[in-house]
Design a protein around this motif. Sequence first.
Motif, PDB file in Angstrom:
ATOM      1  N   TYR A   1       0.678  -1.232  -0.114  1.00 55.14           N
ATOM      2  CA  TYR A   1      -0.136  -0.175  -0.106  1.00 55.14           C
ATOM      3  C   TYR A   1       0.749   1.357   0.268  1.00 55.14           C
ATOM      4  N   ILE A   2       2.101   1.402   0.873  1.00 56.41           N
ATOM      5  CA  ILE A   2       2.912   2.414   1.190  1.00 56.41           C
ATOM      6  C   ILE A   2       3.560   2.627  -0.463  1.00 56.41           C
ATOM      7  N   ASN A   3       4.003   1.497  -0.843  1.00 56.75           N
ATOM      8  CA  ASN A   3       4.933   1.799  -2.295  1.00 56.75           C
ATOM      9  C   ASN A   3       3.773   2.250  -3.324  1.00 56.75           C
ATOM     10  N   ALA A   4       2.670   1.661  -3.420  1.00 58.37           N
ATOM     11  CA  ALA A   4       1.593   2.053  -4.427  1.00 58.37           C
ATOM     12  C   ALA A   4       1.446   3.652  -4.109  1.00 58.37           C
ATOM     13  N   PHE A   5       1.133   3.929  -2.955  1.00 55.08           N
ATOM     14  CA  PHE A   5       1.014   5.416  -2.654  1.00 55.08           C
ATOM     15  C   PHE A   5       1.896   6.234  -3.240  1.00 55.08           C
ATOM     16  N   VAL A   6       3.367   5.943  -2.708  1.00 54.07           N
ATOM     17  CA  VAL A   6       4.293   6.709  -3.133  1.00 54.07           C
ATOM     18  C   VAL A   6       4.585   6.830  -4.719  1.00 54.07           C
ATOM     19  N   TYR A   7       4.323   5.635  -5.452  1.00 49.13           N
ATOM     20  CA  TYR A   7       4.689   5.675  -6.773  1.00 49.13           C
ATOM     21  C   TYR A   7       3.353   6.596  -7.504  1.00 49.13           C
ATOM     22  N   THR A   8       2.044   6.411  -6.721  1.00 51.88           N
ATOM     23  CA  THR A   8       1.148   7.277  -7.405  1.00 51.88           C
ATOM     24  C   THR A   8       1.337   8.714  -7.255  1.00 51.88           C
ATOM     25  N   VAL A   9       1.957   8.961  -6.149  1.00 49.80           N
ATOM     26  CA  VAL A   9       1.897  10.547  -5.957  1.00 49.80           C
ATOM     27  C   VAL A   9       3.109  10.951  -6.990  1.00 49.80           C
ATOM     28  N   ILE A  10       4.171  10.169  -7.264  1.00 51.27           N
ATOM     29  CA  ILE A  10       5.164  10.438  -8.263  1.00 51.27           C
ATOM     30  C   ILE A  10       4.681  10.675  -9.473  1.00 51.27           C
ATOM     31  N   LEU A  11       3.790   9.447  -9.945  1.00 55.85           N
ATOM     32  CA  LEU A  11       3.146   9.484 -11.262  1.00 55.85           C
ATOM     33  C   LEU A  11       2.114  10.809 -11.563  1.00 55.85           C
ATOM     34  N   THR A  12       1.493  10.981 -10.417  1.00 59.16           N
ATOM     35  CA  THR A  12       0.576  12.279 -10.603  1.00 59.16           C
ATOM     36  C   THR A  12       1.071  13.518 -10.878  1.00 59.16           C
ATOM     37  N   LEU A  13       2.381  13.929  -9.993  1.00 62.56           N
ATOM     38  CA  LEU A  13       3.334  14.952 -10.369  1.00 62.56           C
ATOM     39  C   LEU A  13       3.889  15.040 -11.623  1.00 62.56           C
ATOM     40  N   VAL A  14       4.539  13.766 -12.150  1.00 65.85           N
ATOM     41  CA  VAL A  14       5.074  14.022 -13.520  1.00 65.85           C
ATOM     42  C   VAL A  14       3.782  13.978 -14.406  1.00 65.85           C
ATOM     43  N   ALA A  73      -4.481  16.568 -11.980  1.00 65.46           N
ATOM     44  CA  ALA A  73      -3.997  15.563 -10.992  1.00 65.46           C
ATOM     45  C   ALA A  73      -5.088  14.741 -10.368  1.00 65.46           C
ATOM     46  N   VAL A  74      -6.184  15.378 -10.449  1.00 63.01           N
ATOM     47  CA  VAL A  74      -7.556  14.491  -9.792  1.00 63.01           C
ATOM     48  C   VAL A  74      -7.590  13.285 -10.912  1.00 63.01           C
ATOM     49  N   GLY A  75      -7.710  13.805 -12.072  1.00 59.71           N
ATOM     50  CA  GLY A  75      -7.742  12.883 -13.309  1.00 59.71           C
ATOM     51  C   GLY A  75      -6.913  11.673 -13.052  1.00 59.71           C
ATOM     52  N   ARG A  76      -5.776  12.054 -12.962  1.00 58.46           N
ATOM     53  CA  ARG A  76      -4.613  10.740 -12.977  1.00 58.46           C
ATOM     54  C   ARG A  76      -4.664   9.894 -11.651  1.00 58.46           C
ATOM     55  N   TRP A  77      -4.771  10.676 -10.472  1.00 59.64           N
ATOM     56  CA  TRP A  77      -4.896  10.038  -9.160  1.00 59.64           C
ATOM     57  C   TRP A  77      -6.164   9.152  -9.015  1.00 59.64           C
ATOM     58  N   ASN A  78      -7.185   9.525  -9.749  1.00 63.24           N
ATOM     59  CA  ASN A  78      -8.574   8.552  -9.574  1.00 63.24           C
ATOM     60  C   ASN A  78      -8.353   7.535 -10.653  1.00 63.24           C
ATOM     61  N   GLY A  79      -7.406   7.680 -11.739  1.00 61.30           N
ATOM     62  CA  GLY A  79      -7.573   6.937 -12.829  1.00 61.30           C
ATOM     63  C   GLY A  79      -7.257   5.338 -12.506  1.00 61.30           C
ATOM     64  N   TYR A  80      -7.861   4.539 -13.051  1.00 65.71           N
ATOM     65  CA  TYR A  80      -7.445   3.084 -13.056  1.00 65.71           C
ATOM     66  C   TYR A  80      -7.578   2.253 -14.246  1.00 65.71           C
ATOM     67  N   SER A  81      -8.438   2.716 -15.241  1.00 64.70           N
ATOM     68  CA  SER A  81      -8.947   1.985 -16.244  1.00 64.70           C
ATOM     69  C   SER A  81      -7.872   1.693 -17.286  1.00 64.70           C
ATOM     70  N   ASP A  82      -6.941   2.663 -17.424  1.00 62.38           N
ATOM     71  CA  ASP A  82      -5.669   2.809 -18.387  1.00 62.38           C
ATOM     72  C   ASP A  82      -4.943   2.083 -17.911  1.00 62.38           C
ATOM     73  N   ALA A  83      -4.556   1.960 -16.310  1.00 66.81           N
ATOM     74  CA  ALA A  83      -3.407   0.907 -15.895  1.00 66.81           C
ATOM     75  C   ALA A  83      -4.139  -0.428 -15.910  1.00 66.81           C
ATOM     76  N   LEU A  84      -5.396  -0.728 -15.780  1.00 64.21           N
ATOM     77  CA  LEU A  84      -5.817  -1.950 -15.904  1.00 64.21           C
ATOM     78  C   LEU A  84      -5.772  -2.650 -17.444  1.00 64.21           C
ATOM     79  N   MET A  85      -5.994  -1.710 -18.410  1.00 62.08           N
ATOM     80  CA  MET A  85      -5.602  -2.109 -19.912  1.00 62.08           C
ATOM     81  C   MET A  85      -4.429  -2.462 -20.108  1.00 62.08           C
ATOM     82  N   TYR A  86      -3.464  -1.426 -19.545  1.00 59.22           N
ATOM     83  CA  TYR A  86      -2.182  -1.353 -20.130  1.00 59.22           C
ATOM     84  C   TYR A  86      -0.726  -1.992 -19.157  1.00 59.22           C
ATOM     85  N   ILE A  87      -1.303  -2.139 -17.973  1.00 60.16           N
ATOM     86  CA  ILE A  87      -0.277  -2.667 -17.108  1.00 60.16           C
ATOM     87  C   ILE A  87      -0.480  -4.143 -16.450  1.00 60.16           C
ATOM     88  N   LYS A  88       0.431  -4.776 -16.619  1.00 64.48           N
ATOM     89  CA  LYS A  88       0.240  -6.247 -16.185  1.00 64.48           C
ATOM     90  C   LYS A  88       1.307  -6.540 -14.780  1.00 64.48           C
TER      91      LYS A  88
END
Length: 290
Positions: free
Chosen positions: A70-83, A203-218
């Motif tokens: 959970y912590i790793n996913a949180f930190v990763y998502t913060v960085i991903l959202t900022l970038v 930022a809100v769109g990226r933070w709340n987004g999961y459908s693109d990750a569900l499709m493209y990330i394994k």
Amino acid sequence: MKVKSKKAMFGDWIFVLICVIISLICIIPMINLLARSLSSTDALVRHEVYLLPKGLNFGAYATVFKDMKYINAFVYTVILTLVSTVVSLTMTTICAYPLIFPELKGKGFFNVVITITMFFNAGAIPNYLLMQNLNLLDNPLVLVLPFCLSVYNMIIMRSFFYGIPDSLRESAEIDGADFFTILWKIYIPLSKPVFATLALFYAVGRWNGYSDALMYIKKAEFYPLQLLLYNILNNINSVEVATQEGFSAPGLSESLKAAIVMFSTVPILCIYPFLQKYFIHGVMVGAVKE
């Protein structure tokens, strides 16, 4: 001092009442979610929890904060959202800025082509094949590059740029300023409201987004927080997942669900107070023509 008529005051009270009702509709589910995340297993199983926690229990939050995924996913998502937000604002700016110049050749054509993309797209399968051909599958860049520009947001920024007096740009041109200097020294400093507003949107769109990750990330290490939450909420009631997560009681699973949702929702809510003073001005750009 101007005194309002009774009819105007009645209208104000109706407006306030509507605002209060809408606020309660938005706030009450969050209060219920917080209460569920802090309640005991027995109270949740008996469906006794509404707005106040019963049998105060921090076990669900302890489970979340002790589990590094959970912590790793949180930190990763913060960085991903900022970038993603920085890239999106950059792309939106360099797309909107040239379109305000009347001497731009093909300006009308570019406006039409860009606007068409708001209503038509290739679809999920062609987009997937494109990402595959670009070798972006299972790559964090696939969550940044394909959606780094919103035409709607670009139009908002272009409208804001139109509101900046041309005399400022012309004066800078007379003084020898080039295309990018004018953008950096004049337009960007005067455009804080629209930048803050669009930053919030992106930022809100990226933070709340999961459908693109569900499709493209394994790969699980590239799961953003919302996709991790999506998978857990879908599977948390199964015996296998319950065993892996270290709990078996259904009440604890319900408490953990609520705790994970709060864990993923509260951080993005904390951004709003800092951008509120810019938000109303920025979102109303282009609404009034003088």
